[in-house]
Design a protein around this motif. Structure first.
Motif, PDB file in Angstrom:
ATOM      1  N   GLY B 355       0.619  -1.328   0.070  1.00  0.00           N
ATOM      2  CA  GLY B 355      -0.023  -0.292  -0.037  1.00  0.00           C
ATOM      3  C   GLY B 355       0.785   1.130  -0.001  1.00  0.00           C
ATOM      4  N   GLY B 356       0.333   2.025  -0.501  1.00  0.00           N
ATOM      5  CA  GLY B 356       1.229   3.682  -0.680  1.00  0.00           C
ATOM      6  C   GLY B 356       2.461   3.557  -1.377  1.00  0.00           C
ATOM      7  N   MET B 357       2.476   2.634  -2.306  1.00  0.00           N
ATOM      8  CA  MET B 357       3.884   2.868  -3.062  1.00  0.00           C
ATOM      9  C   MET B 357       3.919   3.683  -3.939  1.00  0.00           C
ATOM     10  N   ALA B 358       2.629   4.397  -4.403  1.00  0.00           N
ATOM     11  CA  ALA B 358       2.697   5.692  -5.255  1.00  0.00           C
ATOM     12  C   ALA B 358       3.508   6.582  -4.859  1.00  0.00           C
ATOM     13  N   ALA B 361       7.365   5.388  -4.885  1.00  0.00           N
ATOM     14  CA  ALA B 361       7.682   5.090  -6.464  1.00  0.00           C
ATOM     15  C   ALA B 361       6.775   5.304  -7.348  1.00  0.00           C
ATOM     16  N   PRO B 362       6.584   6.533  -7.869  1.00  0.00           N
ATOM     17  CA  PRO B 362       5.718   6.954  -8.692  1.00  0.00           C
ATOM     18  C   PRO B 362       5.843   6.688 -10.089  1.00  0.00           C
ATOM     19  N   ARG B 363       7.074   6.360 -10.451  1.00  0.00           N
ATOM     20  CA  ARG B 363       7.090   6.004 -11.792  1.00  0.00           C
ATOM     21  C   ARG B 363       6.562   4.535 -11.876  1.00  0.00           C
ATOM     22  N   MET B 364       7.029   3.782 -11.028  1.00  0.00           N
ATOM     23  CA  MET B 364       6.418   2.317 -11.250  1.00  0.00           C
ATOM     24  C   MET B 364       4.824   2.458 -11.080  1.00  0.00           C
ATOM     25  N   ALA B 365       4.419   3.058 -10.337  1.00  0.00           N
ATOM     26  CA  ALA B 365       2.872   3.360 -10.221  1.00  0.00           C
ATOM     27  C   ALA B 365       2.339   3.534 -11.534  1.00  0.00           C
ATOM     28  N   ILE B 366       2.656   4.484 -12.185  1.00  0.00           N
ATOM     29  CA  ILE B 366       2.417   4.846 -13.304  1.00  0.00           C
ATOM     30  C   ILE B 366       2.410   3.705 -14.426  1.00  0.00           C
ATOM     31  N   PHE B 367       3.390   3.152 -14.501  1.00  0.00           N
ATOM     32  CA  PHE B 367       3.483   1.754 -15.330  1.00  0.00           C
ATOM     33  C   PHE B 367       2.779   0.873 -15.023  1.00  0.00           C
ATOM     34  N   LEU B 368       2.436   0.780 -13.556  1.00  0.00           N
ATOM     35  CA  LEU B 368       1.707  -0.498 -13.311  1.00  0.00           C
ATOM     36  C   LEU B 368       0.264  -0.112 -13.683  1.00  0.00           C
ATOM     37  N   VAL B 369      -0.395   1.029 -13.558  1.00  0.00           N
ATOM     38  CA  VAL B 369      -1.614   1.228 -14.008  1.00  0.00           C
ATOM     39  C   VAL B 369      -1.876   0.944 -15.370  1.00  0.00           C
ATOM     40  N   ILE B 370      -0.760   1.825 -16.295  1.00  0.00           N
ATOM     41  CA  ILE B 370      -1.173   1.471 -17.477  1.00  0.00           C
ATOM     42  C   ILE B 370      -0.918  -0.103 -18.242  1.00  0.00           C
ATOM     43  N   ILE B 371      -0.061  -0.607 -17.446  1.00  0.00           N
ATOM     44  CA  ILE B 371      -0.006  -2.227 -17.892  1.00  0.00           C
ATOM     45  C   ILE B 371      -1.153  -2.815 -17.590  1.00  0.00           C
ATOM     46  N   MET B 419      -6.270  -4.610  -7.451  1.00  0.00           N
ATOM     47  CA  MET B 419      -4.734  -5.084  -7.063  1.00  0.00           C
ATOM     48  C   MET B 419      -4.272  -3.786  -7.060  1.00  0.00           C
ATOM     49  N   ILE B 420      -4.275  -2.653  -8.101  1.00  0.00           N
ATOM     50  CA  ILE B 420      -3.651  -1.561  -8.262  1.00  0.00           C
ATOM     51  C   ILE B 420      -3.870  -0.678  -6.765  1.00  0.00           C
ATOM     52  N   GLN B 421      -5.080  -0.666  -6.451  1.00  0.00           N
ATOM     53  CA  GLN B 421      -5.666   0.035  -4.980  1.00  0.00           C
ATOM     54  C   GLN B 421      -4.679  -0.586  -4.096  1.00  0.00           C
ATOM     55  N   LYS B 422      -4.510  -1.749  -3.952  1.00  0.00           N
ATOM     56  CA  LYS B 422      -3.998  -2.306  -2.623  1.00  0.00           C
ATOM     57  C   LYS B 422      -2.654  -2.082  -2.757  1.00  0.00           C
ATOM     58  N   VAL B 423      -1.838  -2.237  -3.981  1.00  0.00           N
ATOM     59  CA  VAL B 423      -0.337  -2.089  -4.165  1.00  0.00           C
ATOM     60  C   VAL B 423      -0.157  -0.438  -4.035  1.00  0.00           C
ATOM     61  N   ILE B 424      -0.529   0.579  -4.776  1.00  0.00           N
ATOM     62  CA  ILE B 424      -0.027   1.552  -4.810  1.00  0.00           C
ATOM     63  C   ILE B 424      -0.801   2.919  -4.157  1.00  0.00           C
TER      64      ILE B 424
END
Lengths: 105, 478, 182, 347, 457
Positions: B355-358, B361-371, B419-424
């Motif tokens: 949680g709260g990784m956004a 790690a903002p870049r990772m969060a963006i990539f995660l969302v797009i993918i 999943m996105i929600q829980k991770v970032i």
């Protein structure tokens, strides 16, 4: 005498041998039963030889030669087999094949 | 010759890698995978101009009517490209990692790449079978040597499953071999073998089980979540990105054209199995706490959809499946790269602890969302076109099937977004506080993925053109 | 064990009767007699092949099972003699048994242990070797009956056989199987 | 050829013949004991038995009668059945061997040809060979059943010795067989009647056979199994009364039969020189033939005794070495030379 | 024929070598030289049979197949001598005699490949069996070895009796021993011959340890000195199969009754596969596992007999080669270990990477993974069965069993590669390593190009 008599006699001997092998526990007796089987075969072979000779087969003698070879091989087996049984006896002081199951695992 | 090189380069590089020390294997792996990517793109160009030049035939076992016969059609080019890109991405991602016994790790990775390319290029059934098995062995060793705690039992299950399946396929291959007019293993002879419908009935299952285990389709899927979970993530990338495509590829190349009547006879059953798998896997994914398992189940759902679409029996759905094979491969590799990053930083896989990784790690969060969005199949991402074609194909086949499969899309959106929600998003904890953002290698790999997602999402035509020939041929034979 | 060995060799002899056959008509010229013993007609094959695949006549009418009848009679007579004598001596002799008299005699000293212990392996080895060599010897019997027809070719074959026989013989000798003085 | 259509005269004739032969063997055996003692005495320059009857001629009868009336002892540790079986087999075997020996040519009685051979079977030599080799059972069973260390040792020795010498014996007989081409003793004698005695063609074979016969009969110098000073009398240590008598008798009968056999196979049997040229009545010739055979046999019995009191006993290792390392190769060479010569003569 | 003569003579020669040469290493070299000579002599005969076989005295038929199989057997034995020849010394004093016995077994095998008369079949089987009884008991002090020997002997001679009864009954019906003239493939078969054939099937199944006549195998293979188990379970077993195959192909091929035999044999085959594989799964000792796996592999080789076609004949040659080389190799490494259980292999890959890699390749081959010889071996026998057409159910059972076999073969690989441990390994010589690499190379080359062997067919 008809050849059937010989066949029945041989089969009877053979079956006695087989039963002996399956039922007895003494290695020597099992071995004797195996010999009995081989001799039953010899007897049968010779009777068949005679049968085919009477029927005019020119090569019926080959069965008698076969008997020779069986005897030779039986002798070789006797030599090896008795040596093995002696070896086992010297190590375990028994020729009962049940003792072998004790050796398992 | 180009095709042979595609197999030979990783193979030889793999063998050499075993003997290298230090960072040698890494460099070699990079070079080799770059070379294969270039070659694969080259063969794409070749395919457009002179497709016949990609075929290569050499004598192998003449007594058996088996030849070393490789070639590339549209689907082959696409999958070879996928394989090459996948291994390139993997090597880029893990460039900074230091694996124990790196030489063996890279060697086995390269060998598995060679095996996979071999599968996709084989036009001889026996050769296909051999590569099919060969691709498995290095992966087995990779999983068992560098995997998680329960790796031995899990990967062994995986191995036995697939091995059994492929043996059944071997029986089928040999049977068909005796039915071919010229006693040959070549694809052409196989497709022209006059198999009577009764034989096709059971031959279908011999092949289908093998492919279904590989994909995996319900109820042959039980090895998959465990294996994905226990494998080291680079291997999981290969497994889910490329290896499961072997099953789909097998169905399109070897099942539909060779036993068309069998396939027609059983297609309803197959589709029902796939749909059960979609819904079942999606439901489990929704309640899944383990990140790797979640992605694994999502993969089952997606593959199930593709498999169902194959059996929908028309050109459109086939085309969709093939495009989706590539795109799903790219997307899922992207997801796994992110998982790899998370696992590398946090050392955990449990969603509840993230949680709260956004923030960190903002870049990772963006990539995660797009993918993730691409994985759901949002328009303008690469996932869309394939899914659209598949659904329309399925719709033409049967409305009800389409409706149930459509449920899968909705569910997929549910768990992916969850999943996105829980991770970032959400509250961070002390573990996620320590996380750092992407490193250059990872960024490069993910950027490549995202570029492909967007480019192919916006302009899918080259892909569609590439595979249209194959789908045309197969749907006619089918 | 010896007993068993003997069974096999005796049995073998009784069976080997059947191969050997002769013509019972006597011919005053002994060299002509030989020619009447042609059990196996001539053929072009070599030794064993010759024995197996040539015309053979067996158990000719001159020797029938009936020829053995007198032997049965003699067996009955011998059995009767032995049996009666055994019974007679059982009843005739005095019976004054004491426990000392009935124990085994070991030169007057007290008996120690059981007599039925394994004997030296040498005896056993001799018995085994006997079986093997005796079986080799029985191969000479059919050869001896037919060796005139088999000619020099057969003779070379038998020489080879004897060669192997001797190989085995030399081998056991060198191995010390027949070394009694140790 | 069924038993119902049997020729009863034939039966009677054979029964008489068998009784005759059996009685003859027993008498000869009995008087061999007397002969043995007389020969021994003569060689050692003493008198020998001389109390019972004229020159002690009734001595064997007295000995035999005594054996009948002695107490029968069966040790408690012995196996009773086998203990009795041992001597019985020894005796039985001794009585059976004479069945195929041609004691003479054919007599013509009341126009009926009566052969002086109990059974003329075509495998005569093999029959003898087979029956004789059963003899080892008697010794082995007797020795084992006694449950006595000496007996057991002696019987094992005896068995080893007998089987060892059977090999050269068999090989010697093969050489003879090559020469005669027949296993029937009758044929062998008839061939010698019309030609030379086989000993001329087979001197080596004769020698080998003779030596083996000594060993087979457990006679000196090969009487190891009953070596008194080491084994307390050997395998019949525990025996008494007629069972002991059987063992002893069997040995003497074997000696008699061996002598008869040697005479038959190598010395013309009932044939004697000029028998066909004397112009006598055939019956007369036959009777003379029988006498001739008997004399030859007696000579060999004498020879057996002569050797016994002349040659010292072998050691066991010497015995075995002689049997295996000298006799067997010798017999093989003899066989091969015979074969080669016969073939050479044939072509 | 050359193989027969040369191996028999080599056996005699080695017996005498043992009398005069004291150095055991030298004896080994003699044996290797002898087997090389036999190998070359055997191949030298190939040109004369290339166009077709010929029959000698109605007893022996020299065929291309026979020569080729002999080449495989002799080659495998050569490899066996190279790999395990020095283990002989550890068994007992009589090294030369063990070698001699192995040569006699080989003589039996070469007879088994070429008999054309039931007499020779009988002799071949016996010449193969009797030395094995001795070898099984070569470790005279070990009770297990004694047990193995006695059990093997009793069971073996029992089956010999049954075989002979079968032969006799067939003779009674047919009046000849010539296998091509038995006429057992005819429309109606004499009841005597029927019984005879059944008895022969039983006896031969016994010799190749097919279920339900397999019960002696695990105990015997486990009890015998490992170095001899290695030979007995490979080359000799293959020899038994060749005898089986030759008998059935020559006498029954093309007959209308073959359907019945197919059924009986199929059941035996299925039982062998299932029982062999399932039992192997539960073993704790690698040696015993290999014993059971040899039963399982026998099931695959039985396919060739059941199928009775050309594919099967080729298959049995390839299978024998693949199976023998791989098993001999595994045994050779096994003998270098102190502990024969699966745990004994733990961590071998770290300590002896070469040995572990070689064993892995051999086990791949045994499991039938592609690019090892074992794959094509399995491929051929399965093909033979599929070509036959009526036994597809058997094929399915076979592949299921093959998947099971992966389980126990991979246990060794798992132990070697994925588990931690300190295995006790004897130091291995350079020669051993070279021989091992040679064996691995053979397995791989045959796996890639099986026609190197089959082009001679």
């Amino acid at each position: 005498m008809p050849v059937q008599y010989y066949i029945f006699l041989s089969i009877a001997l053979f079956c006695i041998g087989v039963m002996g092998v399956l039922m007895r526990r003494n290695a020597i007796i099992i071995f004797m039963c195996i010999e009995l089987m081989l001799n039953a075969v010899n007897l049968l072979m010779v009777s068949f030889s005679k049968m085919w000779a009477d029927a005019g087969r020119v090569d019926a003698g080959s069965a008698q030669l076969f008997v020779f070879f069986i005897m030779v091989v039986a002798a070789a087996e006797v030599a090896v087999g008795l040596a093995i049984i002696t070896m086992v006896y010297r190590n375990t002081h028994s020729v009962d094949i049940n003792i072998l199951n004790r050796l398992k695992n | 010759m180009l095709t042979v090189l595609l197999i030979l380069i990783p193979f030889i590089a793999g063998l050499i890698a075993f003997g290298l020390k230090g960072s040698g294997p890494k460099v070699l792996g990079m070079i080799s995978s770059l070379a294969t990517v270039v070659l694969a793109i080259g063969s794409w160009c070749r395919f457009r101009t002179a497709p016949d030049s990609l075929n290569f035939v050499a004598n192998w076992i003449p007594q058996l009517g088996s030849q070393f016969r490789v070639g590339l059609d549209g689907m082959g080019v696409m999958l070879c490209l996928l394989t090459a890109i996948a291994s390139l991405l993997v090597f880029i991602t893990i460039y900074n990692r230091n694996y124990e016994k790196a030489n063996a790790f890279y060697g086995l990775m390269l060998l598995s790449q060679a095996g996979l390319t071999g599968v996709f290029t084989a036009f001889d059934a026996l050769q296909f079978y051999i590569f099919w098995e060969l691709a498995l062995i290095p992966v087995y060793f990779l999983c068992s040597l560098w995997g998680g705690e329960k790796r031995i039992a899990v990967t062994f299950k995986f191995f036995v499953y697939t091995f059994l399946g492929s043996l059944l396929m071997l029986v089928g291959i040999i049977y068909i071999y005796f039915q071919t007019p010229d006693h040959s293993f070549s694809w052409a002879s196989f497709t022209s073998a006059a198999l009577n419908p009764d034989d096709q009935k059971w031959l279908f299952w011999l092949f289908f089980v093998a492919f279904a285990i590989k994909m995996p389709v319900f109820p042959f899927h039980t090895w998959q979540p465990d294996t994905y979970e226990q494998s080291p993530t680079p291997v999981t990338m290969i497994l889910s990105g490329v290896m499961v495509k072997m099953g789909l590829f097998g169905v399109i190349r070897w099942l539909l054209p060779v036993v068309p009547q069998g396939a027609a006879m059983w297609s309803d059953v197959a589709i029902v199995l796939c749909i059960i798998g979609i819904i079942y896997a999606s439901c489990i994914a929704m309640v899944q706490n383990d990140l790797k398992r979640l992605i694994a189940y999502s993969s089952i759902a997606h593959i199930g959809l593709m498999c169902a679409a194959i059996f929908a029996n028309n050109e459109q759905s086939l085309q969709g499946v093939m495009v989706q094979m590539f795109n799903h491969g790219i997307n899922i590799i992207g997801l796994w790269i992110i998982v790899e990053v998370i696992q590398n930083r946090l050392g955990i896989k449990n969603l509840d602890q993230m949680g709260g990784m956004a923030q960190k790690a903002p870049r990772m969060a963006i990539f995660l969302v797009i993918i993730s969005l691409a994985n759901i199949g949002l328009p303008l991402t690469n996932g869309f076109i394939g899914e659209f074609l598949m659904f329309s194909g399925l719709f033409q086949y049967n409305h009800w099937f389409m409706a149930f499969a459509g449920l899968g899309i909705i569910l997929s959106a549910v768990y992916t977004l969850g999943m996105i929600q829980k991770v970032i998003f959400g509250e961070g904890n002390e573990l996620t506080e320590t996380t750092t953002d992407l490193r250059p290698g990872e960024t490069l790999a993910l950027s490549l993925v995202v570029i492909m997602i967007i480019v192919l999402g916006v302009y899918p035509k080259p892909m569609l053109d590439l595979v249209s020939g194959t789908s045309d041929v197969v749907s006619k034979l089918f | 064990m010896h007993i068993k060995l003997k069974t096999s060799c005796t049995r073998r002899r009784f069976f080997s009767f059947r191969l050997v056959k002769k013509d019972n008509i006597l011919n005053p010229n002994r060299f002509d007699i030989w020619s009447t013993y042609s059990i196996f007609a001539h053929s072009d094959n070599v030794f064993i092949g010759k024995l197996m695949y040539t015309e053979t006549v067996f158990l000719s009418a001159t020797t029938t099972p009936f020829s053995y009848f007198p032997i049965v009679l003699q067996l009955i007579a011998a059995l009767g003699f032995v049996g009666i004598t055994m019974l007679a001596t059982h009843f005739l002799g005095p019976k004054r048994k004491t426990s000392d008299k009935l124990i085994n005699f070991e030169s007057g000293i007290e008996q120690k242990g059981n007599a039925r212990q394994p004997v030296a392996i040498k005896y056993f080895l001799t018995a085994i070797l006997f079986v093997l060599f005796d079986v080799e010897v029985i191969f000479f019997y059919p050869y001896a009956v037919n060796f005139r027809e088999l000619g020099w070719e057969g003779f070379t074959a038998v020489l080879m056989f004897v060669g192997f026989f001797l190989c085995g013989f030399i081998y056991i000798t060198k191995k010390g199987a027949l070394k009694w003085e140790d | 050829m069924t038993l119902l259509s049997i020729d009863w005269f034939f039966i009677i004739e054979k029964v008489l013949l068998i009784s005759g032969v059996l009685v003859l063997s027993l008498v000869v055996a009995m008087y061999s004991t007397w002969g043995e003692r007389k020969v021994a005495a003569w060689i050692q320059d003493r008198l020998g038995p001389n109390r019972a009857g004229f020159m002690g001629l009734l001595q064997p009868l007295a000995d035999g009668g005594k054996l009948f009336f002695k107490e029968e002892i069966i040790p408690t540790n012995a196996n009773r059945f086998l203990f009795v079986l041992g001597p019985s087999i020894a005796m039985l075997v001794a009585c059976m061997t004479s069945a195929v020996i041609p004691w003479g040519d054919t007599l013509v009685i009341a126009g009926r040809p009566v052969s002086l051979q109990i059974a003329d079977v075509n495998i005569g030599i093999l029959f003898i060979f087979g029956v004789v080799s059963m003899g080892v059972y008697g010794i082995m069973i007797g020795g084992w059943a006694s449950n006595n260390k000496y007996s057991l040792l002696a019987s094992v020795r005896a068995a080893s010795q007998i089987i060892s010498y059977e090999l050269p014996m068999g090989l010697a007989l093969i050489a003879l067989l090559m020469l005669t081409g027949s296993l029937s003793l009758k044929d062998i004698v008839e061939q010698q009647r019309h030609g030379l005695w086989n000993v001329v063609y087979q001197p080596l074979g004769f020698f080998i056979f003779l030596v083996c016969a000594f060993a087979e009969c457990n006679r000196a110098p090969f009487d190891l199994p009953e070596a008194e000073n080491e084994l307390n009398g050997g395998y019949h240590l525990e025996y008494s009364s007629m069972k002991l008598g059987f063992f002893l008798f069997a040995e003497y009968i074997n000696m008699f039969i061996s002598s008869a056999l040697i005479a038959t196979m190598y010395f013309g049997g009932y044939a004697f020189p000029y028998m066909d040229k004397l112009g006598l009545d055939p019956n007369m010739v036959t009777i003379l033939g029988f006498v001739a055979l008997f004399l030859k046999t007696l000579f060999f019995i004498f020879f057996f005794m002569w050797v016994r009191w002349t040659v010292p006993r072998f050691r066991y290792d010497q015995l075995m070495r002689l049997g295996w390392k000298i006799m067997i190769p010798l017999a093989l060479v003899n066989m091969l030379i015979t074969g080669a010569l016969v073939l050479a003569r044939q072509h | 024929m050359n193989a027969l003569i040369s191996t028999a003579l080599s056996g005699v020669v080695l017996m005498f070598v043992g009398l005069f040469v004291r150095n055991k290493q030298h004896i080994k070299f003699f044996a290797i030289a002898a087997i090389l000579i036999a190998f070359i002599a055997n191949l030298a005969q190939y040109p004369s049979v290339e166009q077709g076989g010929y029959i000698m005295y109605g007893m022996i038929e020299v065929t291309k197949f026979g020569v080729l199989f002999n080449a495989v057997a002799l080659g495998a034995t050569l490899l066996y001598f190279l790999l395990s020849g020095s283990e002989f010394e550890k068994v007992g004093e009589h090294v030369a005699d063990y070698f001699a016995l192995i040569f006699f077994i080989l003589a039996g095998i070469s007879l088994a490949t070429s008999f054309s008369n039931l007499l020779m079949l009988f002799l071949a089987i016996e010449i193969m069996s009797i030395p094995q009884y001795i070898l099984a008991g070569a470790d005279k002090k070990s009770l297990k070895s004694n047990e193995a020997s006695l059990k093997y002997f009793l069971m073996g001679s029992f089956s010999t009796g049954i075989l002979l009864m079968g032969i006799t009954l067939i003779y009674g019906a047919a009046g000849t021993f010539d296998i091509s003239a038995l006429g057992l493939g005819a429309e109606s078969v004499h009841p005597l011959a029927l019984c005879g054939i059944i008895l022969m099937v039983f006896a031969l199944s016994f010799k190749v340890s097919a279920v339900p006549f397999h019960f002696w195998t695990p105990d015997v293979y486990d009890g015998s000195p490992t170095v001899f188990t290695s030979f007995m379970s490979t080359v000799v077993k293959a020899g038994g199969f060749v005898a089986f195959l030759r008998m059935f192909h020559t006498s029954f091929a093309g007959g209308s009754i073959s359907g019945h035999w197919t059924l009986i044999l199929s059941i035996i085959t299925a039982a062998t596969l299932i029982l062999g594989n399932f039992s192997a799964v539960f073993q704790q000792s690698v040696k015993r596992m290999l014993a059971y796996s040899s039963i399982a592999q026998a099931g695959f080789m039985l396919f060739a007999v059941v199928a009775m076609n050309n594919m099967g004949t080729q298959g049995i040659i390839l299978y024998s080669a693949a199976y023998s080389i791989a098993t001999i190799g595994v045994f050779a490494v096994l003998m270098k270990l102190k502990d024969y259980t699966f745990e004994g292999f733990n961590g071998l890959a770290r300590k002896e990477p070469l040995l572990a890699a070689a064993v892995a390749v051999f086990l791949f081959s045994l499991a039938g993974i592609p690019i090892t010889a074992g794959f094509f071996a399995k491929y051929f026998v399965l093909s033979a069965a599929i070509e036959h057409g009526h036994i597809l159910w058997l094929v399915i059972i076979a592949v299921l069993c093959a998947a099971i076999s992966v389980y126990y073969y991979f246990r060794v690989i798992i132990a070697m590669y994925f588990k931690q441990g300190e295995p006790e390994v004897e130091p291995v010589s350079g020669g051993f390593k070279a021989a091992l690499i040679l064996a691995v190379a053979l397995v791989l080359v045959l796996g890639l190009f099986p026609n190197l062997l089959l082009c001679w067919m």
